[in-house]
Design an enzyme around this catalytic site. Sequence first.
Site, mmCIF file in Angstrom:
data_model
loop_
_atom_site.group_PDB
_atom_site.id
_atom_site.type_symbol
_atom_site.label_atom_id
_atom_site.label_comp_id
_atom_site.label_asym_id
_atom_site.label_seq_id
_atom_site.Cartn_x
_atom_site.Cartn_y
_atom_site.Cartn_z
ATOM 1 N N HIS A 145 0.829 -1.208 0.000
ATOM 2 C CA HIS A 145 0.000 0.000 0.000
ATOM 3 C C HIS A 145 0.866 1.263 0.000
ATOM 4 O O HIS A 145 0.551 2.241 -0.681
ATOM 5 C CB HIS A 145 -0.910 0.019 1.232
ATOM 6 C CG HIS A 145 -2.260 -0.577 1.010
ATOM 7 N ND1 HIS A 145 -2.452 -1.943 0.907
ATOM 8 C CD2 HIS A 145 -3.501 -0.010 0.883
ATOM 9 C CE1 HIS A 145 -3.747 -2.183 0.729
ATOM 10 N NE2 HIS A 145 -4.398 -1.033 0.704
ATOM 11 N N ARG B 273 -1.923 2.414 6.686
ATOM 12 C CA ARG B 273 -1.667 1.005 7.001
ATOM 13 C C ARG B 273 -1.096 0.839 8.409
ATOM 14 O O ARG B 273 -1.359 -0.167 9.077
ATOM 15 C CB ARG B 273 -0.718 0.410 5.966
ATOM 16 C CG ARG B 273 -1.218 0.513 4.557
ATOM 17 C CD ARG B 273 -2.584 -0.128 4.399
ATOM 18 N NE ARG B 273 -2.494 -1.560 4.255
ATOM 19 C CZ ARG B 273 -3.514 -2.398 4.352
ATOM 20 N NH1 ARG B 273 -4.722 -1.931 4.626
ATOM 21 N NH2 ARG B 273 -3.368 -3.695 4.182
ATOM 22 N N HIS C 197 0.778 -2.704 9.388
ATOM 23 C CA HIS C 197 2.158 -2.482 8.964
ATOM 24 C C HIS C 197 2.938 -1.731 10.032
ATOM 25 O O HIS C 197 2.374 -0.941 10.798
ATOM 26 C CB HIS C 197 2.219 -1.678 7.655
ATOM 27 C CG HIS C 197 2.104 -2.505 6.420
ATOM 28 N ND1 HIS C 197 3.008 -3.492 6.096
ATOM 29 C CD2 HIS C 197 1.199 -2.488 5.417
ATOM 30 C CE1 HIS C 197 2.654 -4.045 4.948
ATOM 31 N NE2 HIS C 197 1.557 -3.461 4.517
#
Length: 280
Positions: A181, A214, A220
Site C-alpha cells: 500500500h 496502514r 504495517h
Amino acid sequence: MNTRFSTLTALTAAALLSACQTAPLKTAVPSTSPEEVGEFRKGSGYLNGYIDRKELPDSLALVPPPPAPGSARKAADLQLHQQTRALRNTPRWEQAFKDVNLKFPEAAGVFSCVLDLPISQEATPHLNMLLRRSLVDAGFATYKAKDHYNRKRPFAELGETTCAPKEEAHLSKDGSYPSGHAALGWAWGLILAGLAPDKANALLQRGHAFGDSRMVCGVHWQSDLESGRVVGAAAVARLQADPVFQAQAQLAKAEIAAARAKGLKSDRTDCAAEAAALKR
C-alpha cells in the site's frame, strides 16, 4: 544523512523528473478498456500492469532487511505502533479503513478530493486506467522482498485487531515488509504530481498518508512503509521507460486539463471529512 532517506529522495527526484517529460511519443493510443487490457489473474479485478513482472525493480536488492529483534529500529517500530493505537475509532481510523480498498471503481477516488476532479472510467478514462495498471506494477514490485523476509504484521505479532477485521486472515499469511500500500500510494502520488504539478505537494502528501493508513490500521510497521515508498519510487522510475505508460500519462494529463476547462469538480461528498481526518 540517513541512507534510506537518501535513497528515497534520489528515487523520488528521478521519478518526478521523468514523470514531467511530455515529449510526443510515437505509439498507438493505449486502451482504456478493462476487457482489452485484461486481468493479471482471472476474477481478481486487478488489471495487467504496464511492465512484465520479471522486469520490475528488484525490491530485495533495493531495501535492507527488516529491523532485527532487539534493534533500535525494531524498538522504534513498536513505539510508533503503540502511539497510533490512540487513533482507534477516530476519523483517522475511519479514513484508514477507507484506504484499505484497492478495487476499482472505488479506489479511483483516493486522489479525487486532492485533485478536485472526478476520476472514473466515464469522466477520465486514461487517468483511471493509468492508476489501475500502475497499481499492479507498484504492488508487485514489493513481493520479491516481501516473500523473502515474510515479516509478521503488527496485529499478528501482538495479538491485536485491525481497522479491517475481514482482511486479517489473508494478511496474517502475507509478508509485512515492504508495504505494498505504501509503495502504491507513493507511486500514485509521484505519477499524479507529474500530471498536475500545481498540486504536487498535496498529491504527494495524500500518497504518503495512504501508506500511513496502514500503520494506523495496525497492519504495517513504520519501517514497512519506508521501504515500500522506496520500491514505489523505483517502480515509477521504471515506468518512464515504457512507451504505453508514457502515452497514457500524456493522455491523462490532457484529460485533467480538459476537465478543468469544463469546470468539473470532484464527485465525492466526503472531501471535507477526508481533509479533516488527514490534517497533520
